[in-house]
Design an enzyme around this catalytic site. Structure first.
Site, PDB file in Angstrom:
ATOM      1  CG  ASP A  16      -1.369   1.592   3.182  1.00 35.16           C
ATOM      2  OD1 ASP A  16      -1.106   1.307   4.378  1.00 35.16           O
ATOM      3  OD2 ASP A  16      -1.928   0.787   2.417  1.00 35.16           O
ATOM      4  CG  ASP A  64      -8.599   0.653  10.419  1.00 36.95           C
ATOM      5  OD1 ASP A  64      -9.281   1.368  11.165  1.00 36.95           O
ATOM      6  OD2 ASP A  64      -9.096  -0.284   9.770  1.00 36.95           O
ATOM      7  N   GLY A 104       0.772  -1.245   0.000  1.00 37.39           N
ATOM      8  CA  GLY A 104       0.000   0.000   0.000  1.00 37.39           C
ATOM      9  C   GLY A 104       0.798   1.286   0.000  1.00 37.39           C
TER      10      GLY A 104
HETATM   11  P1  5GP Z   1      -4.736  -1.803  11.120  1.00 35.59           P
HETATM   12  O1  5GP Z   1      -3.883  -3.000  11.449  1.00 35.59           O
HETATM   13  O2  5GP Z   1      -4.149  -0.490  11.570  1.00 35.59           O
HETATM   14  O3  5GP Z   1      -6.153  -1.974  11.626  1.00 35.59           O
HETATM   15  O4  5GP Z   1      -4.940  -1.763   9.580  1.00 35.59           O
HETATM   16  C1  5GP Z   1      -3.916  -1.445   8.770  1.00 35.59           C
HETATM   17  C2  5GP Z   1      -4.077  -2.045   7.412  1.00 35.59           C
HETATM   18  O5  5GP Z   1      -5.447  -2.302   7.087  1.00 35.59           O
HETATM   19  C3  5GP Z   1      -3.598  -1.063   6.374  1.00 35.59           C
HETATM   20  O6  5GP Z   1      -2.223  -1.217   6.161  1.00 35.59           O
HETATM   21  C4  5GP Z   1      -4.450  -1.416   5.186  1.00 35.59           C
HETATM   22  O7  5GP Z   1      -3.854  -2.469   4.475  1.00 35.59           O
HETATM   23  C5  5GP Z   1      -5.739  -1.905   5.781  1.00 35.59           C
HETATM   24  N1  5GP Z   1      -6.767  -0.839   5.831  1.00 35.59           N
HETATM   25  C6  5GP Z   1      -7.253  -0.196   6.911  1.00 35.59           C
HETATM   26  N2  5GP Z   1      -8.182   0.698   6.576  1.00 35.59           N
HETATM   27  C7  5GP Z   1      -8.298   0.629   5.227  1.00 35.59           C
HETATM   28  C8  5GP Z   1      -9.094   1.337   4.270  1.00 35.59           C
HETATM   29  O8  5GP Z   1      -9.896   2.230   4.552  1.00 35.59           O
HETATM   30  N3  5GP Z   1      -8.918   0.985   2.964  1.00 35.59           N
HETATM   31  C9  5GP Z   1      -8.040   0.014   2.575  1.00 35.59           C
HETATM   32  N4  5GP Z   1      -7.956  -0.232   1.277  1.00 35.59           N
HETATM   33  N5  5GP Z   1      -7.268  -0.663   3.444  1.00 35.59           N
HETATM   34  C10 5GP Z   1      -7.399  -0.352   4.765  1.00 35.59           C
HETATM   35 MG    MG Z   2      -1.037  -1.560   4.524  1.00 31.92          MG
END
Ligand code: 5GP
Ligand code: MG
Length: 179
Positions: free
Chosen positions: A103, A106, A48
């Site tokens: 990228d 979340d 990403g």
């Molecule tokens: P986390 O582990 O912080 O919950 O999520 C991180 C990963 O989830 C990011 O690197 C990405 O790959 C994916 N992700 C989280 N939110 C989004 C979003 O709104 N769109 C997309 N395409 N990927 C997301």
């Molecule tokens: Mg990612």
């Protein structure tokens, strides 16, 4: 307002390429100040971050190195909760000032697992620069130092972010159209 279709889901234009560029310039300026006289090692998290890394690094005027790591934790439009292993770290990071480039942050689960993989290897410092940050979803205590843009909890695509493999090449960021 432009609307696109990926795998039969509708997305509408949400953040323009001009807004993205200005936000990245802000982060680059901060990093250029904060790392003056240092030689940071930027670690882009694939897939990403590839456009963010390319656009940010062209605005960095420090002596620096760039490498890429891969981790995967997501499928479809909801987080799976399972975070996989970090692959591709070939550099000796002892004594280095690391800047992880993401990228999007979340829940923070992914970045937390990256920290855990990198800590204990003797780095002098580890910071994170993310293009997008979801403050209402973030569950970790660790402060994310550089956040180009803060966004809501909706699912986004474009500028590196995909929906099941599609949309990474879009120059704007799109939001899922729930209407
Ligand atoms: P986390 O582990 O912080 O919950 O999520 C991180 C990963 O989830 C990011 O690197 C990405 O790959 C994916 N992700 C989280 N939110 C989004 C979003 O709104 N769109 C997309 N395409 N990927 C997301
Ligand atoms: Mg990612």
């Amino acid at each position: 307002m432009s609307t696109i279709c990926l795998h039969n889901k509708q997305f509408k234009s949400h953040i323009s390429d001009e807004t993205i560029d200005a936000a990245i310039l802000n982060v680059a300026n901060l990093i250029n100040q904060d790392y003056k006289n240092k030689k940071p090692l930027f670690l882009g998290i694939l897939n990403g971050s590839f456009l963010f890394v390319a656009d940010l690094l062209r605005k960095i005027d420090l002596e620096c190195e760039i490498s890429f790591l891969k981790i995967s934790s997501y499928s479809g439009t909801s987080t799976t909760g399972e975070v996989k292993e970090l692959v591709g770290l070939n550099e000796d990071i002892s004594g280095r000032d690391l800047i992880i480039l993401e990228d999007i942050v979340d829940t923070g689960l992914t970045i937390d697992s990256i920290f855990k993989s990198l800590s204990g290897k003797g780095a002098n410092s580890i910071e994170v620069a993310t293009l997008l940050f979801k403050p209402n979803a973030y569950q970790m205590q660790y402060p994310i130092k550089y956040k180009a843009l803060e966004v809501g909890n909706e699912f986004l695509v474009g500028y590196g972010l995909d929906y099941d493999g599609l949309g990474r090449n879009l120059k704007n960021i799109y939001i899922i159209n729930e209407d």
